[in-house]
Motif scaffolding. Structure first.
Motif, short mmCIF file in Angstrom:
data_model
loop_
_atom_site.label_atom_id
_atom_site.label_comp_id
_atom_site.label_asym_id
_atom_site.label_seq_id
_atom_site.Cartn_x
_atom_site.Cartn_y
_atom_site.Cartn_z
N LEU A 244 0.84 -1.28 0.17
CA LEU A 244 -0.11 0.07 0.02
C LEU A 244 0.91 1.35 0.06
O LEU A 244 1.92 1.46 0.86
CB LEU A 244 -0.84 0.01 1.24
CG LEU A 244 -2.08 -0.84 1.47
CD1 LEU A 244 -2.82 -0.76 2.57
CD2 LEU A 244 -2.95 -0.86 0.33
N PRO A 245 0.44 2.20 -0.94
CA PRO A 245 1.28 3.73 -0.78
C PRO A 245 0.59 4.32 0.39
O PRO A 245 -0.33 4.24 0.82
CB PRO A 245 0.96 4.22 -2.16
CG PRO A 245 -0.40 3.33 -2.44
CD PRO A 245 -0.42 2.10 -1.80
N PRO A 246 1.58 5.35 0.74
CA PRO A 246 1.23 6.32 1.90
C PRO A 246 -0.20 6.82 1.74
O PRO A 246 -0.97 7.09 2.61
CB PRO A 246 2.57 7.36 1.95
CG PRO A 246 3.55 6.52 1.26
CD PRO A 246 2.97 5.49 0.28
N GLU A 247 -0.24 7.32 0.52
CA GLU A 247 -1.54 8.09 0.25
C GLU A 247 -2.74 7.30 0.52
O GLU A 247 -3.90 7.67 0.90
CB GLU A 247 -1.83 8.82 -1.44
CG GLU A 247 -1.46 7.46 -2.40
CD GLU A 247 -0.12 7.20 -2.83
OE1 GLU A 247 0.06 7.29 -3.75
OE2 GLU A 247 0.75 7.65 -2.11
N MET A 248 -2.91 5.92 0.20
CA MET A 248 -4.02 5.22 0.37
C MET A 248 -3.85 4.92 2.03
O MET A 248 -5.22 4.76 2.53
CB MET A 248 -3.83 3.68 -0.11
CG MET A 248 -4.10 3.68 -1.63
SD MET A 248 -4.43 2.08 -2.28
CE MET A 248 -4.79 2.22 -4.07
N ILE A 249 -3.09 4.43 2.57
CA ILE A 249 -2.92 4.54 3.92
C ILE A 249 -3.58 5.76 4.88
O ILE A 249 -4.28 5.84 5.89
CB ILE A 249 -1.75 4.09 4.75
CG1 ILE A 249 -1.25 2.81 4.28
CG2 ILE A 249 -1.59 4.30 6.27
CD1 ILE A 249 -0.07 2.28 4.65
N THR A 257 0.07 7.13 -9.99
CA THR A 257 1.20 6.51 -9.28
C THR A 257 1.30 5.73 -8.25
O THR A 257 2.55 5.42 -7.81
CB THR A 257 1.69 8.28 -8.77
OG1 THR A 257 0.52 8.57 -7.93
CG2 THR A 257 1.87 9.28 -9.84
N VAL A 258 0.11 5.25 -7.88
CA VAL A 258 0.23 4.21 -6.88
C VAL A 258 0.96 3.13 -7.51
O VAL A 258 1.54 2.19 -6.84
CB VAL A 258 -1.04 3.79 -6.59
CG1 VAL A 258 -1.94 4.68 -5.77
CG2 VAL A 258 -2.05 3.24 -7.48
N ASP A 259 1.02 2.77 -8.69
CA ASP A 259 1.57 1.55 -9.33
C ASP A 259 3.02 1.90 -9.48
O ASP A 259 3.75 0.85 -9.42
CB ASP A 259 1.04 1.39 -10.89
CG ASP A 259 -0.37 0.66 -11.00
OD1 ASP A 259 -0.69 0.26 -9.88
OD2 ASP A 259 -0.92 0.67 -12.01
N LYS A 310 13.74 6.28 -5.89
CA LYS A 310 13.17 7.32 -6.88
C LYS A 310 11.96 6.90 -6.83
O LYS A 310 10.84 7.78 -7.41
CB LYS A 310 13.89 7.39 -8.25
CG LYS A 310 15.31 8.15 -8.01
CD LYS A 310 16.03 8.62 -9.30
CE LYS A 310 17.50 9.34 -9.12
NZ LYS A 310 18.09 9.37 -10.08
N LEU A 311 11.33 5.55 -6.69
CA LEU A 311 10.07 5.24 -6.60
C LEU A 311 9.25 5.33 -5.28
O LEU A 311 8.35 5.49 -5.28
CB LEU A 311 10.18 3.68 -7.28
CG LEU A 311 10.45 3.50 -8.80
CD1 LEU A 311 10.72 2.15 -9.03
CD2 LEU A 311 9.41 4.05 -9.65
N GLU A 315 5.63 11.80 -1.74
CA GLU A 315 4.84 12.45 -2.39
C GLU A 315 4.70 11.87 -3.88
O GLU A 315 5.56 11.71 -4.72
CB GLU A 315 5.49 14.10 -2.62
CG GLU A 315 4.80 14.80 -3.63
CD GLU A 315 3.34 15.10 -3.41
OE1 GLU A 315 2.63 15.02 -4.41
OE2 GLU A 315 2.85 15.46 -2.30
N PRO A 316 3.20 11.57 -4.31
CA PRO A 316 3.21 10.84 -5.44
C PRO A 316 3.72 11.42 -6.72
O PRO A 316 4.35 10.89 -7.95
CB PRO A 316 1.48 10.53 -5.64
CG PRO A 316 1.33 10.57 -4.27
CD PRO A 316 2.23 11.76 -3.72
#
Length: 341
Positions: A244-249, A257-259, A310-311, A315-316
């Protein structure tokens, strides 16, 4: 669809696994079926079925698109297939190795229970998965050739990936070399760039949702959480905790950009055998993700570290693009003779 995501074992699922069964026959041959019994659970007396799409069709033959035998049909039933060994079991049904009788074409046939789909209220999710995956044509994306249904089941006709599940391959190897990781990441970036051009976000990239073909090439599978989102930002919390990316949490809106975050996690797991933010409990894992707190083992090289860093950016908008991934030194070093999309 994601019938495999469950609380008991979120890292396991019934996607196609390597089993001894049929050998994939050369195109345009009439090889006979091996001695694999028809599973008793499959109802060979299927009622009238309906179908969308053909199991095989010809598409433009480029490096990214694959040509399949041309045997168009529009009236599939279970009686059109010889059923082989089970390849996996999930919450909503089972996957079997199968062969279409007339063309001798090997597929993976996924049988889903309609009552269970309706009970769990995921029929809409299945429809979305079928709609998205059936329109994707890329050599590193598992094909969904078509589907049909009868009174009790929905049948998905999927490409058979004889190399099995990436997760099991990674477990067997413990971790991948930097060369192997680079090659898999190259294939991932190309496939996701293709998806991006089609405005598709996968949202559940992880080793369990990747398969290997007979040549060891990666195939992205399981589009159960995928969405077609040309412009909109999404708010659904979905995927697997480690990825899970930070923005989802943090319950913020997200986009494609989640991918990028997910392939950063994937690259780290390929290199080390473990996800970067793993902790003893879920809350600690989430805190690590939000803080982007992780470290590299000493054996990971500088170029590999640079790509991951870098991935895995909170910040997305600051994450490198797929185009930049393909031009990154870690990718170019081991894929010099390959052209970008």
């Amino acid at each position: 669809m994601n019938d495999h995501n469950n609380k008991e074992n979120p890292r396991s699922h019934p996607n196609i696994q390597h089993n001894n069964g049929f050998a994939v026959p050369p195109k345009k041959t009439n090889s006979t079926l091996t001695t694999t019994a028809r599973p008793s659970s499959v109802n060979s007396k299927a009622t009238t079925s309906k179908v969308n799409n053909s199991i095989v069709e010809k598409v433009n033959n480029s490096e990214d698109e694959v040509v399949y035998p041309d045997h168009p049909r529009n009236d599939w039933t279970i009686n059109d297939f010889e059923i082989g060994k089970p390849l996996g079991t999930g919450k909503f049904g089972r996957v079997y190795l199968a062969r279409e009788k007339k063309s001798k074409f090997i597929v993976a046939l996924k049988l889903l229970d309609k009552k269970q789909l309706e009970k769990e209220k995921v029929a809409h999710q299945l429809r979305r998965e079928i709609e998205i995956q059936s329109h994707l044509r890329h050599k590193n994306i598992l094909r969904l050739y078509g589907y049909f249904y009868d009174e009790k089941k929905v049948y998905l006709i999927l490409e058979y990936a004889p190399g099995g599940e990436m997760y099991h391959f990674l477990q067997k190897c413990t971790r991948f070399s930097e060369e192997q990781t680079s090659k898999f990441m190259y294939q991932m970036a190309r496939a996701l760039k293709y998806c991006s051009a089609k405005h598709v976000i996968h949202r559940d990239i992880k080793p369990e949702n990747l398969l290997l073909d007979g040549n060891g090439e990666l195939k992205i599978a399981d589009f159960g959480w995928a969405v077609h989102a040309p412009t909109s930002r999404r708010k659904t919390l979905c995927g697997t905790l480690d990825y899970l990316p930070p923005e989802m949490i943090e319950k913020k809106a997200h986009n494609a950009t989640v991918d990028l975050w997910c392939i950063g996690v994937l690259c780290y797991e390929f290199l080390t055998g473990n996800p970067p933010f793993f902790a003893q409990d879920d809350k600690s894992t989430m805190r690590n993700i939000v803080a982007v707190r992780y470290s590299f083992p000493e054996y990971v090289g500088d170029e590999a570290k640079d790509l991951v860093r870098k991935l895995l950016v909170k910040e997305p908008s600051n994450r490198i693009t797929l185009e930049q991934v393909l031009k990154h030194p870690f990718i170019i070093t081991y894929n010099k003779n390959k052209d970008e999309m």
